[in-house]
Write a protein that holds these residues in place. Structure first.
Motif, PDB file in Angstrom:
ATOM      1  N   THR A 134      46.270  28.526  38.433  1.00  0.00           N
ATOM      2  CA  THR A 134      44.944  27.916  38.469  1.00  0.00           C
ATOM      3  C   THR A 134      44.135  28.495  39.638  1.00  0.00           C
ATOM      4  OG1 THR A 134      45.836  25.872  37.556  1.00  0.00           O
ATOM      5  CG2 THR A 134      43.671  25.747  38.607  1.00  0.00           C
ATOM      6  N   MET A 135      42.887  28.835  39.370  1.00  0.00           N
ATOM      7  CA  MET A 135      41.953  29.286  40.413  1.00  0.00           C
ATOM      8  C   MET A 135      40.977  28.152  40.708  1.00  0.00           C
ATOM      9  SD  MET A 135      41.163  33.191  39.187  1.00  0.00           S
ATOM     10  CE  MET A 135      40.314  33.531  40.722  1.00  0.00           C
ATOM     11  N   ALA A 136      40.549  28.038  41.981  1.00  0.00           N
ATOM     12  CA  ALA A 136      39.687  26.925  42.390  1.00  0.00           C
ATOM     13  C   ALA A 136      38.542  27.437  43.270  1.00  0.00           C
ATOM     14  CB  ALA A 136      40.488  25.873  43.147  1.00  0.00           C
ATOM     15  N   TYR A 146      41.307  43.285  41.900  1.00  0.00           N
ATOM     16  CA  TYR A 146      39.874  43.367  41.618  1.00  0.00           C
ATOM     17  C   TYR A 146      39.468  42.307  40.589  1.00  0.00           C
ATOM     18  CZ  TYR A 146      35.562  45.021  39.499  1.00  0.00           C
ATOM     19  OH  TYR A 146      34.307  45.093  38.983  1.00  0.00           O
ATOM     20  N   GLU A 147      40.267  42.164  39.547  1.00  0.00           N
ATOM     21  CA  GLU A 147      39.935  41.177  38.508  1.00  0.00           C
ATOM     22  C   GLU A 147      39.951  39.775  39.087  1.00  0.00           C
ATOM     23  OE1 GLU A 147      38.959  41.551  35.501  1.00  0.00           O
ATOM     24  OE2 GLU A 147      39.139  43.724  35.366  1.00  0.00           O
ATOM     25  N   GLU A 148      40.966  39.481  39.925  1.00  0.00           N
ATOM     26  CA  GLU A 148      41.024  38.134  40.512  1.00  0.00           C
ATOM     27  C   GLU A 148      39.833  37.901  41.436  1.00  0.00           C
ATOM     28  OE1 GLU A 148      44.731  37.489  42.371  1.00  0.00           O
ATOM     29  OE2 GLU A 148      45.863  37.434  40.488  1.00  0.00           O
ATOM     30  N   SER A 149      39.448  38.926  42.212  1.00  0.00           N
ATOM     31  CA  SER A 149      38.278  38.777  43.089  1.00  0.00           C
ATOM     32  C   SER A 149      37.015  38.531  42.269  1.00  0.00           C
ATOM     33  CB  SER A 149      38.128  40.039  43.943  1.00  0.00           C
ATOM     34  OG  SER A 149      36.954  39.972  44.723  1.00  0.00           O
ATOM     35  N   ARG A 150      36.870  39.253  41.164  1.00  0.00           N
ATOM     36  CA  ARG A 150      35.692  39.067  40.312  1.00  0.00           C
ATOM     37  C   ARG A 150      35.667  37.652  39.729  1.00  0.00           C
ATOM     38  NH1 ARG A 150      34.722  39.179  35.093  1.00  0.00           N
ATOM     39  NH2 ARG A 150      36.882  39.736  34.638  1.00  0.00           N
ATOM     40  N   LEU A 151      36.848  37.190  39.249  1.00  0.00           N
ATOM     41  CA  LEU A 151      36.899  35.835  38.704  1.00  0.00           C
ATOM     42  C   LEU A 151      36.612  34.795  39.769  1.00  0.00           C
ATOM     43  CD1 LEU A 151      40.008  36.072  36.337  1.00  0.00           C
ATOM     44  CD2 LEU A 151      37.609  35.934  35.695  1.00  0.00           C
ATOM     45  N   SER A 152      37.100  35.049  40.992  1.00  0.00           N
ATOM     46  CA  SER A 152      36.836  34.095  42.075  1.00  0.00           C
ATOM     47  C   SER A 152      35.349  34.012  42.373  1.00  0.00           C
ATOM     48  CB  SER A 152      37.619  34.507  43.319  1.00  0.00           C
ATOM     49  OG  SER A 152      37.365  33.619  44.378  1.00  0.00           O
ATOM     50  N   ARG A 153      34.672  35.168  42.380  1.00  0.00           N
ATOM     51  CA  ARG A 153      33.221  35.156  42.626  1.00  0.00           C
ATOM     52  C   ARG A 153      32.476  34.428  41.506  1.00  0.00           C
ATOM     53  NH1 ARG A 153      34.279  40.566  44.028  1.00  0.00           N
ATOM     54  NH2 ARG A 153      33.388  41.253  42.032  1.00  0.00           N
ATOM     55  N   GLU A 154      32.923  34.671  40.272  1.00  0.00           N
ATOM     56  CA  GLU A 154      32.297  33.979  39.145  1.00  0.00           C
ATOM     57  C   GLU A 154      32.497  32.472  39.245  1.00  0.00           C
ATOM     58  OE1 GLU A 154      33.844  35.665  35.627  1.00  0.00           O
ATOM     59  OE2 GLU A 154      32.780  37.582  35.820  1.00  0.00           O
ATOM     60  N   LEU A 155      33.701  32.062  39.677  1.00  0.00           N
ATOM     61  CA  LEU A 155      33.973  30.632  39.804  1.00  0.00           C
ATOM     62  C   LEU A 155      33.153  30.022  40.930  1.00  0.00           C
ATOM     63  CD1 LEU A 155      35.744  28.547  38.394  1.00  0.00           C
ATOM     64  CD2 LEU A 155      37.479  28.916  40.138  1.00  0.00           C
ATOM     65  N   GLU A 156      32.973  30.755  42.033  1.00  0.00           N
ATOM     66  CA  GLU A 156      32.109  30.260  43.115  1.00  0.00           C
ATOM     67  C   GLU A 156      30.673  30.063  42.623  1.00  0.00           C
ATOM     68  OE1 GLU A 156      32.669  29.335  46.107  1.00  0.00           O
ATOM     69  OE2 GLU A 156      34.769  29.897  46.418  1.00  0.00           O
ATOM     70  N   GLN A 157      30.193  30.999  41.810  1.00  0.00           N
ATOM     71  CA  GLN A 157      28.841  30.882  41.272  1.00  0.00           C
ATOM     72  C   GLN A 157      28.726  29.670  40.353  1.00  0.00           C
ATOM     73  OE1 GLN A 157      26.181  32.765  42.184  1.00  0.00           O
ATOM     74  NE2 GLN A 157      24.966  31.316  40.977  1.00  0.00           N
TER      75      GLN A 157
END
Length: 665
Positions: free
Chosen positions: A220-222, A34-45
């Motif tokens: 690293t997340m992208a 869940y945390e990774e999904s939230r961070l991914s959405r934030e990074l997309e934004q």
């Protein structure tokens, strides 16, 4: 350890632990997902916001360019406006006003990079400008070219982008040159984007420009977003380090982890509480079994007594020592049944003294017990107080060791030492006899030589007795000197073997050489060897036993003569020389006194490595008639004087033996 737990109970506990761990693992996994999904959405934004801001910046630049007035007769106003636009927008590297045929009428370069087109002239990128301006006419607005690489000085370079804006009034064009790195750099300066790494790439993933530190790995997340511009398109990639790694999760993961730890702790405490009673019961059984095993295995006798002296415990080893069963010992008081009748008073007094604390604790003392068969047994007793669980003394514990075997070994050891002493005395006598026979050979040989010479003179009919008188007197004097020398040798060797202190005095080196010169010269003449005697002018006297030092010099000189047999070396070589020298030696470190060095040098064939290693070993010799005691005796004499004896090779051939003696102060 048997905890008396059934197999079913262990199975239930194991299943509960496994299920709990699986549940907690699933919760932690879901929380992290869940945390990774939230961070991914934030990074997309963040990527979407960046693309929006880049487009807004480009649109604002187009509006500012449109407000730039067309150049009139005086180009100064247009250049001032262009310079102001360049100063406020670092990403714009050049502004040009071109005619309808794309010829440059006016141009203004950024003051931050005025020499951008020094390496590659502006005419080389005319196709990119034409492409952008053609698209601009087609779109009736600003259009962009594809990016191209501009080489710079010192092997550097920059990716550039052309923007063309048509001018409807005169049919010309305004052309802006953007630096992609500068474009991203201005974006990355904003506080909201400093923690990200931003890159512009082509559709195939080729990286054109980057701002911030890029480290692409598993941590690293992208996020990737398309940047569409009129006439061209790029991909914006945003990278950020994962915040969920190691032992620092987000709030939900941290809460679940703490909950898991708490549940495991509660489960462990519950298991410990259930097992505690079972373990206590098992320990009691083990303690009884251990005590029984210790009683049966120990060879040391153990005896416990209470504060009144009554025996409360004995082990089998103690019963075997005194020859009595436990029933005959436990409960008995003083006098003990194993005390000798003639020593009861002594033992009572010693026990009273120890219980009163007048003797040191845990210090062994020897005693004597009376066995049931009437034999006496020597023992060693070590006592210590017995302390209960609340720290109160309840009695005494004694460890009893049988000393009969030790007494027997000591008696055998004394007998062996006496036999060894007798053998050592015989060996010393044999060694002394060998040394005396070895050292007497030289004076006896000299006496024999002088006596035979005198007889030869007396038997010569052509010699007149009156003329022979001086020679015979000299021969008799030499015989008497050598006989006296033989007596001194016997006494010195005897003192050496017995390690007695001998009389020493200050002796000049010349006196030592004179004492052995007749014998050395006599043997040297027989084999055709020249003897050289050298004494340094400033050489002091030495503090020594002259007889033993003369014997050392004589042994070394005789070895040097024997090292040069007839014909080796040849007389023509000039090497048939034996050299004896005395000179001051360097002071030994820390000795604080002066030393004198004596050396005997021959020109023989030298020593092999094998012989050199065993040179000073007693009874080792390379001579057929030798006994192997000469060099061993020489080293012993020199070391007893405090000096050292050593040897070394002497080029071009031969060996040098040298030793040191203390100088007489």
């Amino acid at each position: 350890m048997n905890l008396s737990l059934g197999a079913g109970r262990w199975w239930l506990w194991s299943a509960l632990c496994v299920l709990l761990l699986l549940l907690l693992g699933a919760l932690v996994f879901l929380a992290r997902a869940y945390e990774e999904s939230r961070l991914s959405r934030e990074l997309e934004q963040v990527a979407t916001d960046m693309v929006t801001e880049i487009r807004s910046d480009l649109d604002r630049n187009v509006q500012a360019l449109q407000r730039l007035q067309a150049p009139g007769p005086d180009d100064t106003a247009w250049q001032r406006g262009a310079t102001a636009l360049l100063l406020s927008n670092r990403e714009i590297l050049r502004i040009e006003w071109r005619s309808t045929d794309l010829q440059i009428r006016l141009a203004q370069a950024s003051p931050f990079q005025p020499f951008l087109f020094d390496q590659l002239p502006r005419s080389q990128v005319q196709p990119d400008v034409k492409q952008a301006c053609a698209n601009a006419l087609r779109f009736a607005g600003a259009a962009y070219s594809t990016s191209y690489f501009m080489p710079l000085q010192e092997g550097r370079g920059q990716e550039l982008l052309e923007m063309c804006l048509p001018l409807p009034e005169d049919g010309g064009f305004l052309v802006l040159t953007y630096g992609l790195s500068d474009l991203l750099g201005e974006l990355h300066k904003r506080e909201a984007y400093r923690s990200f790494s931003v890159a512009l790439t082509e559709s195939d993933g080729t990286r054109l420009a980057i701002a911030g530190h890029s480290a692409r790995d598993r941590t690293t997340m992208a996020a990737v977003h398309l940047l569409e511009l009129p006439g061209s398109a790029y991909t914006l990639r945003v990278d950020q380090a994962r915040e969920l790694k190691g032992l620092r999760p987000k709030a939900l993961s941290s809460t679940l982890t703490l909950l898991a730890v708490a549940l495991v702790g509660v489960l462990a405490l519950l298991s410990y509480d259930v097992r505690k009673r079972l373990q206590t019961e098992a320990r009691l059984g083990e303690a009884l079994a251990f005590r029984k095993a210790m009683e049966d295995s120990l060879l040391t006798g153990l005896r416990a007594r209470d504060m009144k002296g009554r025996i409360t415990y004995v082990n089998p080893a103690f019963c075997q020592l005194v020859g009595l069963p436990p029933e005959a010992l436990i409960g008995t008081s003083n006098p003990a049944p194993y005390w000798p009748a003639d020593r009861v008073d002594e033992y009572l007094q010693r026990q009273t003294s120890r219980q009163a604390g007048q003797q040191p604790l845990r210090q062994g003392f020897e005693s004597e017990y009376l066995r049931s068969d009437g034999t006496r047994l020597p023992v060693l007793i070590v006592e210590a107080p017995l302390i209960n669980g609340i720290g109160k003394q309840t009695g005494w514990m004694s460890a009893v060791l049988d000393l009969s075997a030790q007494r027997k070994i000591e008696e055998q050891s004394r007998a062996s030492q006496e036999r060894l002493a007798a053998t050592a005395r015989l060996a010393m006598a044999g060694e002394m006899a060998s040394l005396i026979s070895h050292e007497l050979n030289q004076p006896l040989a000299a006496i024999s030589s002088y006596a035979n010479g005198s007889l030869n003179l007396l038997q010569d009919p052509e010699q007149d007795c009156a003329d022979l008188r001086p020679d015979l007197e000299e021969a008799m004097r030499r015989i008497a000197n050598q006989a006296g020398r033989a007596g001194k040798v016997i006494k010195s060797v005897s003192d050496l073997v017995r390690r007695r202190e001998r009389e020493r005095s200050a002796v000049p080196p010349q006196q030592l050489f004179d004492g052995i010169a007749p014998l050395v010269q006599l043997q040297a003449r027989k084999v055709g060897i020249e003897v050289q005697w050298e004494i340094a002018p400033d050489c002091p006297a030495v503090w020594c036993d002259s007889t033993m030092v003369e014997q050392v010099l004589l042994n070394l000189a005789r070895n040097g003569l024997q090292a040069m047999p007839a014909g080796d070396p040849t007389p023509a070589s000039g090497l048939r020389i034996l050299q004896l020298r005395a000179e001051p030696a360097l002071a030994q470190p820390g000795s604080g006194r002066q030393w004198v060095s004596f050396s005997v040098t021959d020109h023989g064939c030298g020593l092999s490595d094998e012989v050199a290693q065993r040179l000073f070993t007693p009874f080792f010799t390379t001579k057929r008639e030798g006994m192997g005691l000469g060099l061993s005796l020489c080293r012993t004499v020199v070391e007893q004087h405090g000096g050292t004896l050593d040897h070394s090779s002497h080029p071009p051939r031969g060996t040098r033996f040298s030793f040191t003696l203390p100088a007489a102060l």
